[in-house]
Design an enzyme around this catalytic site. Structure first.
Site, short mmCIF file in Angstrom:
data_model
loop_
_atom_site.label_atom_id
_atom_site.label_comp_id
_atom_site.label_asym_id
_atom_site.label_seq_id
_atom_site.Cartn_x
_atom_site.Cartn_y
_atom_site.Cartn_z
N TYR A 149 0.84 -1.21 0.00
CA TYR A 149 0.00 0.00 0.00
C TYR A 149 0.87 1.26 0.00
CZ TYR A 149 -3.21 3.64 1.57
OH TYR A 149 -3.93 4.82 1.67
P1 NAP Z 1 -13.27 3.67 1.66
O1 NAP Z 1 -14.39 4.21 2.48
O2 NAP Z 1 -13.01 2.21 1.69
O3 NAP Z 1 -13.48 4.15 0.15
C1 NAP Z 1 -12.70 3.63 -0.91
C2 NAP Z 1 -13.44 3.91 -2.21
O4 NAP Z 1 -12.61 3.45 -3.30
C3 NAP Z 1 -14.76 3.14 -2.28
O5 NAP Z 1 -15.71 3.98 -2.88
C4 NAP Z 1 -14.42 1.98 -3.20
O6 NAP Z 1 -15.52 1.49 -3.93
C5 NAP Z 1 -13.46 2.69 -4.15
N1 NAP Z 1 -12.76 1.76 -5.02
C6 NAP Z 1 -11.99 0.69 -4.69
N2 NAP Z 1 -11.59 0.06 -5.82
C7 NAP Z 1 -12.12 0.75 -6.88
C8 NAP Z 1 -12.08 0.61 -8.28
N3 NAP Z 1 -11.42 -0.40 -8.87
N4 NAP Z 1 -12.73 1.52 -9.05
C9 NAP Z 1 -13.43 2.53 -8.48
N5 NAP Z 1 -13.53 2.71 -7.15
C10 NAP Z 1 -12.88 1.82 -6.37
O7 NAP Z 1 -11.89 4.36 2.08
P2 NAP Z 1 -11.42 5.89 2.12
O8 NAP Z 1 -10.70 6.07 3.39
O9 NAP Z 1 -12.54 6.80 1.79
O10 NAP Z 1 -10.34 5.88 0.94
C11 NAP Z 1 -10.35 6.84 -0.10
C12 NAP Z 1 -8.91 7.16 -0.50
O11 NAP Z 1 -8.25 7.77 0.62
C13 NAP Z 1 -8.07 5.96 -0.89
O12 NAP Z 1 -7.27 6.28 -2.00
C14 NAP Z 1 -7.20 5.74 0.35
O13 NAP Z 1 -5.98 5.10 0.04
C15 NAP Z 1 -6.99 7.17 0.80
N6 NAP Z 1 -6.57 7.31 2.20
C16 NAP Z 1 -7.37 6.88 3.22
C17 NAP Z 1 -6.95 7.01 4.53
C18 NAP Z 1 -7.77 6.55 5.71
O14 NAP Z 1 -7.22 6.46 6.83
N7 NAP Z 1 -9.05 6.28 5.54
C19 NAP Z 1 -5.70 7.59 4.80
C20 NAP Z 1 -4.91 8.02 3.73
C21 NAP Z 1 -5.36 7.88 2.43
P3 NAP Z 1 -16.29 0.08 -3.61
O15 NAP Z 1 -17.43 0.43 -2.70
O16 NAP Z 1 -16.75 -0.37 -4.95
O17 NAP Z 1 -15.28 -0.83 -2.99
#
Ligand code: NAP
Length: 285
Positions: A149
């Site tokens: 990751y």
């Molecule tokens: P989340 O609630 O799990 O959301 C992730 C989103 O990405 C979901 O809508 C998921 O859709 C979508 N996704 C996954 N694979 C995909 C694909 N092939 N095509 C289109 N959409 C896809 O997590 P989040 O925290 O909001 O994450 C959003 C971003 O923030 C990510 O890039 C993550 O790495 C980054 N981030 C998060 C954190 C944290 O602590 N939460 C910290 C740093 C960075 P599905 O419903 O279809 O799975």
């Protein structure tokens, strides 16, 4: 914003978390938001909130192309692309199935890069546009068990630095968003990926994997670390700041604890960092 700028915002990964909050936040502030997800049926509340909803899987060329073409047909160009879709494929470097590693890069890096390629020709034509890439504070350090990751997020940050230089002269800004711990479905996805990949019971990494799963769960749920977490709206607000600024910063770190951790890592040698990690995780042996 320049007069000829498109106000159409295309956000990937809006079914939950940061993407959902960003689409909601920007639509409520008058932006024309195209909220996308690979399962568009998850977007009904965003549709009710004024977003146009579309299917978009960042691992599928046809769906990426058709979403971008739809926005361009309606508004001439994508004004703002928010590359948010992503997840964590947790597990050790030795044990994670290499096909799962490929999926991780396909989603977090190649999908994001392809979306940039698809929106840029019309942005350059307009001499206006913004690309917001959601990386992570984890582009600045690495937790064991998160190597793949972190590698994807380091790649996102690296390619964003290159792109910022390459397209600035065409009137396109590139912004990196580096969230800290944000309470979303992210933790669940990371621990379920770990369940899928945890290898043979009693294998060489069994204790480490168990501790990693417990630490992730506790950080995203009710453990002491979870108090350092922020809500997805904090990231949505940082994205709004970036897209409304006439001269956005190259990167925005989100949450006070992300600032503290990134600064701490900068002051430590690699050996000091490893020693700190040993206080948090059992070293596999
Ligand atoms: P989340 O609630 O799990 O959301 C992730 C989103 O990405 C979901 O809508 C998921 O859709 C979508 N996704 C996954 N694979 C995909 C694909 N092939 N095509 C289109 N959409 C896809 O997590 P989040 O925290 O909001 O994450 C959003 C971003 O923030 C990510 O890039 C993550 O790495 C980054 N981030 C998060 C954190 C944290 O602590 N939460 C910290 C740093 C960075 P599905 O419903 O279809 O799975």
């Amino acid at each position: 914003m320049p007069e000829n700028a498109s106000r159409a915002v295309l956000v990937t990964g809006c079914s939950s978390g940061i993407g959902h909050a960003t689409a909601h936040h920007l639509a409520a502030r008058g932006w024309t938001v195209y909220a996308t997800a690979r399962r568009p049926e998850t977007l009904t509340d965003l549709e009710a909130a004024g977003c146009t909803t579309l299917g978009l899987d960042v691992t599928d060329e046809a769906s990426m192309r058709s979403a971008v073409e739809r926005v361009e047909a309606d508004h001439g160009a994508v004004g703002v692309l928010v590359n948010n879709a992503g997840y964590s494929q947790s597990g050790t470097i030795e044990e994670v199935d290499i096909d799962a590693v490929r999926r991780q890069f396909e989603t977090n890096v190649f999908g994001l890069a392809r979306m940039c390629q698809l929106v840029l020709p019309k942005m350059r034509e307009r001499r206006s546009g913004k690309i917001v890439n959601v990386s992570s504070m984890g582009a600045n350090f690495v937790f064991p068990g998160g190597g793949y990751y972190h590698a994807t997020k380091s790649a996102v940050t690296a390619l964003s630095h290159a792109l910022r230089f390459e397209v600035k002269g065409f009137g396109v800004d590139v912004v990196i968003i580096e969230p800290g711990l944000i309470k979303t479905r992210f933790g669940d996805t990371a621990t379920s990926a770990l369940d899928d990949e945890k290898g043979e019971a009693g294998g060489p990494y069994a204790d480490f994997n168990a501790k990693l799963a417990a630490a992730t769960k506790s950080a995203y749920e009710a453990g002491p670390l979870s108090k350092l977490g922020g809500p997805p709206e904090a990231v949505a607000k940082a994205i709004e700041t970036a897209v409304t600024a006439s001269r956005p910063k190259p990167r925005y770190l989100v949450t006070p604890s992300a600032h503290a951790l990134v600064n701490q890592r900068r002051l430590m040698t690699d050996r000091m960092w490893d020693a700190m990690m040993r206080t948090q995780f059992p070293q596999p042996k």
